[in-house]
Design a protein around this motif. Sequence first.
Motif, PDB file in Angstrom:
ATOM      1  N   TYR A 167      24.892  52.796  58.291  1.00 58.15           N
ATOM      2  CA  TYR A 167      26.350  52.910  58.318  1.00 58.15           C
ATOM      3  C   TYR A 167      26.825  53.653  57.077  1.00 58.15           C
ATOM      4  O   TYR A 167      26.320  53.414  55.972  1.00 58.15           O
ATOM      5  CB  TYR A 167      27.003  51.530  58.332  1.00 58.15           C
ATOM      6  CG  TYR A 167      27.048  50.872  59.685  1.00 58.15           C
ATOM      7  CD1 TYR A 167      28.203  50.885  60.454  1.00 58.15           C
ATOM      8  CD2 TYR A 167      25.913  50.240  60.199  1.00 58.15           C
ATOM      9  CE1 TYR A 167      28.252  50.277  61.702  1.00 58.15           C
ATOM     10  CE2 TYR A 167      25.949  49.627  61.440  1.00 58.15           C
ATOM     11  CZ  TYR A 167      27.121  49.650  62.184  1.00 58.15           C
ATOM     12  OH  TYR A 167      27.153  49.057  63.423  1.00 58.15           O
ATOM     13  N   VAL A 195      32.784  62.323  58.189  1.00 58.54           N
ATOM     14  CA  VAL A 195      33.983  61.501  58.368  1.00 58.54           C
ATOM     15  C   VAL A 195      35.106  62.147  57.569  1.00 58.54           C
ATOM     16  O   VAL A 195      34.871  62.839  56.575  1.00 58.54           O
ATOM     17  CB  VAL A 195      33.765  60.047  57.914  1.00 58.54           C
ATOM     18  CG1 VAL A 195      32.730  59.349  58.787  1.00 58.54           C
ATOM     19  CG2 VAL A 195      33.378  59.963  56.443  1.00 58.54           C
ATOM     20  N   ASP A 207      38.655  56.437  64.619  1.00 56.45           N
ATOM     21  CA  ASP A 207      37.818  55.535  63.843  1.00 56.45           C
ATOM     22  C   ASP A 207      36.886  56.242  62.869  1.00 56.45           C
ATOM     23  O   ASP A 207      36.104  55.586  62.181  1.00 56.45           O
ATOM     24  CB  ASP A 207      37.009  54.615  64.757  1.00 56.45           C
ATOM     25  CG  ASP A 207      36.075  55.371  65.683  1.00 56.45           C
ATOM     26  OD1 ASP A 207      36.052  56.622  65.635  1.00 56.45           O
ATOM     27  OD2 ASP A 207      35.359  54.718  66.461  1.00 56.45           O
ATOM     28  N   ASN A 208      36.960  57.567  62.796  1.00 56.45           N
ATOM     29  CA  ASN A 208      36.159  58.277  61.794  1.00 56.45           C
ATOM     30  C   ASN A 208      37.038  58.835  60.676  1.00 56.45           C
ATOM     31  O   ASN A 208      36.641  59.748  59.965  1.00 56.45           O
ATOM     32  CB  ASN A 208      35.355  59.404  62.442  1.00 56.45           C
ATOM     33  CG  ASN A 208      36.247  60.465  63.060  1.00 56.45           C
ATOM     34  OD1 ASN A 208      37.417  60.224  63.331  1.00 56.45           O
ATOM     35  ND2 ASN A 208      35.692  61.657  63.276  1.00 56.45           N
ATOM     36  N   HIS A 222      31.132  53.252  59.554  1.00 58.16           N
ATOM     37  CA  HIS A 222      30.813  53.945  60.809  1.00 58.16           C
ATOM     38  C   HIS A 222      29.304  54.195  60.873  1.00 58.16           C
ATOM     39  O   HIS A 222      28.714  54.725  59.925  1.00 58.16           O
ATOM     40  CB  HIS A 222      31.551  55.281  60.885  1.00 58.16           C
ATOM     41  CG  HIS A 222      31.826  55.731  62.285  1.00 58.16           C
ATOM     42  ND1 HIS A 222      30.822  55.935  63.217  1.00 58.16           N
ATOM     43  CD2 HIS A 222      32.987  56.018  62.929  1.00 58.16           C
ATOM     44  CE1 HIS A 222      31.353  56.335  64.352  1.00 58.16           C
ATOM     45  NE2 HIS A 222      32.672  56.392  64.217  1.00 58.16           N
ATOM     46  N   LEU A 227      28.132  59.253  65.247  1.00 54.52           N
ATOM     47  CA  LEU A 227      28.915  60.424  64.850  1.00 54.52           C
ATOM     48  C   LEU A 227      28.285  61.693  65.417  1.00 54.52           C
ATOM     49  O   LEU A 227      27.073  61.753  65.651  1.00 54.52           O
ATOM     50  CB  LEU A 227      28.990  60.520  63.318  1.00 54.52           C
ATOM     51  CG  LEU A 227      29.800  59.422  62.615  1.00 54.52           C
ATOM     52  CD1 LEU A 227      29.525  59.432  61.112  1.00 54.52           C
ATOM     53  CD2 LEU A 227      31.301  59.589  62.877  1.00 54.52           C
ATOM     54  N   GLU A 263      27.695  46.406  59.353  1.00 56.87           N
ATOM     55  CA  GLU A 263      29.004  46.444  58.717  1.00 56.87           C
ATOM     56  C   GLU A 263      29.183  45.242  57.793  1.00 56.87           C
ATOM     57  O   GLU A 263      28.665  44.148  58.062  1.00 56.87           O
ATOM     58  CB  GLU A 263      30.115  46.429  59.772  1.00 56.87           C
ATOM     59  CG  GLU A 263      30.195  47.685  60.616  1.00 56.87           C
ATOM     60  CD  GLU A 263      31.312  47.588  61.644  1.00 56.87           C
ATOM     61  OE1 GLU A 263      32.212  48.454  61.629  1.00 56.87           O
ATOM     62  OE2 GLU A 263      31.273  46.648  62.459  1.00 56.87           O
ATOM     63  N   GLU A 286      37.449  46.865  58.534  1.00 57.85           N
ATOM     64  CA  GLU A 286      38.059  48.086  58.000  1.00 57.85           C
ATOM     65  C   GLU A 286      39.520  47.851  57.608  1.00 57.85           C
ATOM     66  O   GLU A 286      40.442  48.382  58.221  1.00 57.85           O
ATOM     67  CB  GLU A 286      37.966  49.234  59.020  1.00 57.85           C
ATOM     68  CG  GLU A 286      36.543  49.682  59.281  1.00 57.85           C
ATOM     69  CD  GLU A 286      36.477  50.898  60.207  1.00 57.85           C
ATOM     70  OE1 GLU A 286      35.564  51.730  60.028  1.00 57.85           O
ATOM     71  OE2 GLU A 286      37.343  51.020  61.106  1.00 57.85           O
TER      72      GLU A 286
END
Length: 489
Positions: A167, A195, A207-208, A222, A227, A263, A286
């Motif tokens: 991540y 990102v 979300d990026n 992330h 990605l 995460e 987040e």
Amino acid sequence: MNTKLKRSGFAALIALTMLLSVVATPVAAAGDIGWGDDAKTPNPTIEADVTVDEWDNSEFSSALEYYDDAGDAATLPASVNESNDNPVTLTATDIDFDERNEFPRNDDEDGENSASALDDSEWTVSGATVSSTTTAPGVDALNYAGTATSDSATYSNFSVADGEKSYITLAADINSATGTPTLQLVDGDGDYVEVTLYDATATASDDNVLANSTGEGKVLQHQVGDLTVQGSGDGTFGSAEEITISGDIDADVSVLDAERTRELTFGERLADTDDDDELETVTITEPRGAYSVTGMDTLDAVMSDATIFGITVDAEFEAADLRDDADVSAEFSSSNDYPQWDQFGELAFRLELPTAFDLSYSDTELVDEPSLPSERYKNVEVAEDTGDTEFSEIESYTSVTSSYDGSEEISLDATVSTDTSYVVAYDVVLTNGEVSAIQSAADGGGAAIMSSNGGGFLAGIWGFVTKPFGAIVSAISGIGLFSLFRGGS
């Protein structure tokens, strides 16, 4: 029966009783009165948002703990506001924990990193500047400052195999930004994932994107494999070898990690997420800016030793929290003025916000939620800045009786200050049962060791033990202790 054995059984029972009396005795309520479901005791309260400058998760267990001016752990004489589902507020970039700056992971026998992505000396810059900074007084951070889209800084003192499983974990304060600055994670053959650090047009569904506005405590997590892979390599993301920040942004980074395979949890909150009027537990991964949680025990396990700077607690300093007899006065008597009532109660409470270098307050208010019908309050008065003056000697009371008009909550003073004592005094009419409930609530309604209902000393012991600890007594009976005492076999 063996006399020595009989004596040992008696001694064991007495020792057990003494131990249970120590465990079971409740904290003594001030003024020989108490509060409970059946007691109609007035409970004036100072409501306040309390900010604790330095909260230590390795030493504290309650959000109401702090370090006093002597540096010792102390607890506020207050309760967390139970009507607030998420009463504690904090900021992610103000959390200092051991693993926060341990990317790359420990690689020395002594457990010390030989490198850190938050070490400004390890970055190579082009146009931008990189320097050491802090996001809170005790949280070291990395500052990146670029003023053009072509500015950049690169960190390459690491290698993460199977980089797509990791991540990108980023926590930063965004001081200023324009355009769409980015962070790229590059593999060994030139492929990269990206990102966006700032995009004013971004929404929650992007979300990026780390942030769509400036401010503190922006967090992005992330998984690399989710990605889009770009670049000049083989089209797949392999071993992560390099991080590059590019663009026009001034940011203070407190967490930068491209190796963790899960995460981080920054706490939990309660929210109705599906409009069913029921609260669900939401895991916070987040946060963007200051955010609120149900309690400090919901932080990620890696933050068990964390120091959090500037937590704010929705607290209530209630009369029920008072423990000093000098801060409570309660007298009950009959009154010729109110012959239809059994007793006339005269009660007074002294409330004050404690002071310390590590404490500050906001949104303070002295309030009361009446527990009796309005006509039962014959006189209610408030005195301010009384110090430790005895209740009977206070002269400057202000009547607030007219406020007791049936309202569920009454504001007695909307400008509560620290270092100021507030006294609320009540004249109320009560039934004998209400007075009994107020007085019995002082000891939690528990029985004393010496019983007054006959049966002598041992009956008193038995009554005390069996009320709060019947299960323990039953267990002991099962192993024969009480049989020994009775002389049985």
